[in-house]
Design a protein around this motif. Structure first.
Motif, short mmCIF file in Angstrom:
data_model
loop_
_atom_site.label_atom_id
_atom_site.label_comp_id
_atom_site.label_asym_id
_atom_site.label_seq_id
_atom_site.Cartn_x
_atom_site.Cartn_y
_atom_site.Cartn_z
N GLU A 138 2.34 -5.55 -6.14
CA GLU A 138 1.17 -5.26 -5.31
C GLU A 138 0.41 -6.53 -4.94
O GLU A 138 0.06 -6.75 -3.77
N LYS B 208 0.06 -8.04 -1.10
CA LYS B 208 -1.28 -8.26 -0.55
C LYS B 208 -1.46 -9.71 -0.11
O LYS B 208 -2.02 -9.98 0.96
N PHE C 214 -2.78 0.08 -3.48
CA PHE C 214 -1.39 -0.21 -3.14
C PHE C 214 -0.93 0.69 -2.00
O PHE C 214 -0.24 0.26 -1.08
N SER D 249 0.24 -0.58 1.64
CA SER D 249 1.58 -0.19 2.06
C SER D 249 1.54 0.44 3.46
O SER D 249 2.42 0.20 4.28
N LEU E 285 8.12 0.16 -0.99
CA LEU E 285 6.68 0.21 -1.22
C LEU E 285 6.18 1.64 -1.36
O LEU E 285 5.33 1.94 -2.20
N THR F 208 4.58 3.11 -4.75
CA THR F 208 3.23 3.67 -4.68
C THR F 208 3.15 4.97 -5.46
O THR F 208 2.18 5.23 -6.19
N ARG G 80 3.22 4.11 -9.12
CA ARG G 80 1.94 3.52 -9.52
C ARG G 80 0.89 4.61 -9.70
O ARG G 80 0.12 4.59 -10.67
#
Length: 312
Positions: A92, A96, A170, A174, A203, A207, A210
């Motif tokens: 992440e 970013k 995140f 994404s 991603l 996600t 996460r």
């Protein structure tokens, strides 16, 4: 259907005994009561009973099932969440940083909210971009009292993307990547030596993992409607294919493959070592279950550790 009625901890323990759970000693009863007080029946028993059941329809447990062993699985799953969350956070941060460097470099540090700077050719692009921009504006408005946000708004009238990154999730970053123009997405995906469409999929999948970790949901048995991309690792591990690969497509092992593609080699190898240590720690506590049953529920093939030494 009968209504669910309140039961005391003692009544819940009696219910477990009636269904075949071994709570035959004073120590076992005290342990069970303590765990129900701390974790709750729903989180511990309903959450981790699946592998212990010999008859799921009747909620009958395999002979020898104990609350101790169910709790060991609970703790193992907690350890998995800690491991995966820590390494997903590394990805992440990297994503970013890449976006906050590449996007302002091309469009200017104060133009990340301009509709025209995103991909207008994708299906439902208007809806997706407007939704994303609205979500970002909402995040800014809700964090107006944050000193760093307040400073940039008062001083410059906008928030640089590299500062905004600190308050975007995140999932939000994404979506930002998903809505970027293809050439801009490729400038990011090229870092990982994969296609932009592949990075989108990775991603999105991570996600979900996460969020599962962050909300303290069960991870070892994670299943997703989203499908992981086919990779050389599926083939190199000789994973059986029945329409799609039976492992590494909708399960936790799919997240391992995603992290193999996105983490630096050193960090990925350390992650595999930590997962292996967690598996080795729970193994001696198992009496009813076998380690392979848990790994299978995780979607891990028998030779899963080989991915550690495979070349990218």
């Amino acid at each position: 259907m009968d209504d669910k009625v309140f039961k005391t901890h003692d009544e819940l323990i009696s219910l477990l005994v009636s269904r075949g759970v071994d709570i035959s000693t004073g120590d076992a009863k005290r342990f069970a009561k303590t765990r129900l007080q701390h974790e709750g029946y729903y989180n511990l028993i309903n959450g981790y009973k699946k592998l212990f059941l010999k008859d799921a329809k009747k909620d009958e447990y395999k002979n020898g099932t104990t609350v101790n062993e169910m709790y060991a699985l609970f703790v193992f799953d907690q350890h998995l969440r800690e491991i995966f969350l820590r390494y997903i956070l590394e990805v992440e941060r990297n994503i970013k940083c890449l976006i906050s460097y590449n996007f302002p470099q091309k469009y200017g540090h104060d133009n990340y909210l301009l509709y025209k700077n995103f991909d207008l050719c994708k299906r439902d692009s208007h809806k997706n971009i407007i939704s994303m921009l609205s979500d970002i504006q909402h995040q800014i408005a809700s964090r107006g009292s944050d000193p760093s946000i307040r400073h940039y708004l008062d001083t410059y009238g906008y928030i640089p993307l590299w500062v905004l990154n600190n308050i975007l999730s995140f999932g939000q970053i994404s979506k930002f990547y998903f809505n970027m123009k293809q050439t801009d997405r490729q400038s990011i995906s090229r870092t990982f030596k994969i296609m932009d469409s592949e990075l989108e999929t990775l991603l999105k999948y991570l996600t979900s993992i996460r969020n599962c970790c962050a909300h303290n949901n069960r991870l070892y048995c994670f299943r997703s409607h989203d499908v992981m991309i086919d990779t050389k690792y599926h083939s190199n591990l000789q994973i059986t294919k029945k329409g799609e690969f039976v492992n590494g497509k909708r399960d936790l092992f799919a997240a391992v493959i995603a992290l193999k593609l996105l983490l630096p080699s050193r960090e990925f190898k350390q992650m595999i070592t930590e997962i292996d240590e967690a598996v080795n720690k729970i193994t001696p506590t198992l009496k009813v279950l076998e380690t392979n049953e848990i790994l299978s529920e995780m979607g891990f093939p028998a030779n899963w550790k080989k991915i550690k030494s495979m070349q990218k």
